[in-house]
Scaffold this motif. Structure first.
Motif, short mmCIF file in Angstrom:
data_model
loop_
_atom_site.label_atom_id
_atom_site.label_comp_id
_atom_site.label_asym_id
_atom_site.label_seq_id
_atom_site.Cartn_x
_atom_site.Cartn_y
_atom_site.Cartn_z
N VAL A 109 29.62 -33.10 39.88
CA VAL A 109 28.66 -33.13 38.41
C VAL A 109 27.64 -32.21 39.16
N LYS A 147 24.95 -31.39 34.35
CA LYS A 147 25.17 -33.64 33.73
C LYS A 147 26.68 -32.63 33.87
N HIS A 148 27.67 -31.91 33.18
CA HIS A 148 28.85 -31.74 33.48
C HIS A 148 29.56 -31.51 35.03
N LYS A 149 30.99 -31.39 34.99
CA LYS A 149 32.00 -30.83 35.82
C LYS A 149 32.72 -30.36 35.86
N ASP A 166 24.42 -39.51 28.84
CA ASP A 166 24.42 -38.13 29.20
C ASP A 166 25.28 -38.23 30.03
N GLY A 167 25.29 -36.96 31.29
CA GLY A 167 25.49 -36.97 32.16
C GLY A 167 24.81 -37.01 33.33
N GLY A 189 28.21 -33.88 28.74
CA GLY A 189 28.65 -34.13 29.45
C GLY A 189 29.86 -35.34 30.01
N LEU A 190 29.80 -36.07 29.09
CA LEU A 190 30.77 -37.55 28.83
C LEU A 190 31.99 -37.49 28.31
N LYS A 225 32.48 -41.88 30.57
CA LYS A 225 31.27 -43.50 30.49
C LYS A 225 31.57 -44.52 30.80
#
Length: 554
Positions: free
Chosen positions: A19, A46-48, A324-325, A407-408, A414
């Protein structure tokens, strides 16, 4: 190495994705546990992104569980998106009981109390409200008429900005010939504020007027559930009594409401006044009787005073919205730690939003205190998802556009983060809507993921405080239970200080551990439960109330 840890995170040792904790540019070099590679695209915070090369249909793991499968082969450093990743979750079945858990150190809170309103059935309220409720939507206008007659006169009008002054300014500019562009550019920042008038009943926190669009015309299941929900509010420890307006011919009969009240509190002794318009005749007759009864009831409610109560009298609802992520690595784990603290102190915790438990069913069912409880949880999850799929909206469609942007990107991602709110203690009860879910320990309550519907249900189930995590920001509140908003990141907390109470972005920023944040939150909860602090939702009069129709609502 220190900079790398601040840039990205592996949540669980089994995870094959990382992450981003801040915006990382294309070409950024990742150096993680002997693996070194460059990012193939920009990765927003927040993104992967992938930890290594992966084949098409390969399993993607986060939080130690399956959260999706790849639609195409990818290399190390690839950003996960809705194009290359689809929802997937492990199947679940009845397993072995896994009831061992590590109780957190709660010595700092041993013997602590909050000042609450003690009810005759042993429950303790964190507030003292009077309710005015319609049994059917036909009575909404009469409820609003009562509100107009009582709210300001008794001193319960919430302090708000007077936006009429802004409208006056625009009218003036328009009459002087201002163009559309000039109107759009007018500075309206100097709005007047109206103040609360002095309360006639200082020990009554509010007279709350609830409206809804149910009670007739729908299924009998929905009208019966509505009566159960309203009974949950009437018997709630934060409520001193209620005035009920009924038309008379609707599905949601007063007799059903009384039966639901008796189910929840067999020795119910609060003042309860029920009026049927078809019996009373004219609106004036109905209003006169309702006003007199409500005023008389308030004189009784005002005799209640706050007294010390042990922390085991707290029943905390756990909620998230605008996630959020960062939700699953900051605010939600902090609530999970706090949940374990409350359980160790003898209190009650409610974890709801069943569509957001998709993918973690096995863990939660294994944590159920016995097999019957586990089977009930699995049955509710399967039945709910099957109904959703039959209507074309399975749990996999739960993430909102805002969730995805932050990011979910699958429901399992989530859900795995949302479930962190429930901590690690055993599940003592699994309850279907709209029943009570206030047993000491961790309770699972079947509700939709819809923020307001779920919060409405948690309060009816017994929550006398709701802790609500948000990454994107939301104003959600409740008429009778204080809702404390916790931001998952510092940016949202600083951007929306008018609706968010606490910042858990300190965990992401490295300023605080999850345990330290949980201690800080519990201290805040004690102040709120004692009436010494008002959360932003209470200050704003954010009295959100939406009953759940048992059709599909995600």
């Amino acid at each position: 190495m220190e900079r790398a840890r601040l840039s990205y995170l592996q949540i669980h040792p089994k995870d094959n994705v990382l992450v981003a904790l801040r915006d990382l540019p294309k070409g950024f070099v990742v150096d993680f546990e002997g693996k070194r590679f460059a990012l193939l695209r920009d990765v927003a915070a927040k993104h992967k992104f992938t930890l290594g090369p992966m084949d098409k249909d390969a399993a993607v793991t986060m939080y130690g569980v399956l959260v999706g499968r790849l639609n195409e082969a990818v290399e190390a450093g690839e950003l996960l998106t809705t194009q290359n990743l689809r929802h997937a979750a492990e199947d679940f079945r009845l397993g072995q009981r896994k009831l061992e858990w590590t109780r957190p150190d709660v010595s700092a809170f041993a013997g602590r109390t909050f000042n609450g309103f003690h009810r005759s059935n042993g429950r303790v309220g964190t507030a003292n409200h009077w309710l005015v409720i319609p049994l059917v939507f036909c009575e909404n206008r009469n409820v609003l008429t009562l509100k107009a007659a009582l709210e300001e006169k008794l001193g319960y009008r919430v302090q708000t900005k007077d936006y009429g002054s802004e409208v006056d300014e625009l009218i003036l500019r328009y009459r002087k010939g201002a163009s559309v562009e000039e109107l759009l550019g007018v500075d309206l920042s100097s709005a007047r504020t109206s103040s609360d008038s002095k309360r006639l009943f200082p020990n009554v926190d509010g007279v709350k007027f609830l409206n809804h669009d149910m009670g007739c015309g729908g299924t009998r299941m929905d009208s019966d559930a509505l009566c159960g929900l309203l009974a949950g509010y009437i018997t709630h420890p934060n409520v001193a009594g209620a005035t009920i307006l009924s038309l008379g011919c609707q599905h949601a009969q007063a007799s059903i409401l009384r039966a639901e009240i008796a189910r929840r509190d067999p020795q119910f002794d609060k003042p309860l006044y029920i009026f049927e318009q078809q019996v009373e005749g004219t609106e004036q007759e109905l209003m006169h009787k309702a006003i007199k009864a409500t005023f008389a009831g308030l004189t009784l409610a005002d005799k209640q005073q706050r007294q010390p109560a042990s922390l085991d009298k707290l029943c905390v609802g756990l909620e998230c919205g605008g996630s959020d992520g960062f939700s699953g690595i900051s605010a939600n784990p902090a609530l999970g730690y706090l949940s374990d603290m409350l359980v160790a102190l003898g209190g009650s915790v409610i974890l709801a939003e069943f569509p957001e438990l998709c993918g973690v069913e096995q863990e939660l069912s294994d944590r159920c205190i016995d097999e019957a409880t586990a089977e009930r949880f699995m049955h509710l999850m399967k039945t709910y998802n099957a109904k959703a799929e039959a209507d074309g909206s399975g749990f996999y469609m739960n993430p909102s556009p805002g969730n995805i942007r932050d990011g979910l990107i699958t429901d399992a991602i989530k859900s795995a983060g949302a479930a962190k709110k429930g901590g690690t203690s055993p599940v003592v009860a699994v309850v279907d809507y709209p029943e009570l879910a206030n047993s000491p320990g961790l309770n699972l309550l079947c509700t939709p993921g819809n923020d307001v519907e779920s919060t409405t249900a948690e309060v009816a189930a017994g929550a006398n405080v709701v802790l609500f995590t948000t990454g994107l920001g939301t104003p959600t509140g409740n008429p009778i239970a204080p809702v404390v908003k916790l931001s998952t990141n510092t940016r949202t907390y600083e951007r929306m200080p008018d609706i968010i109470d606490l910042n858990c972005g300190t965990i992401i920023d490295g300023e605080e551990t999850i345990a330290e944040a949980a201690h800080r939150i519990l201290e805040y909860v004690i102040e709120v439960a004692s009436g010494r602090l008002k959360p932003k939702a209470v200050q704003l009069g954010q009295d959100d109330f939406i009953p759940w129709r048992r059709g599909v609502s995600l």
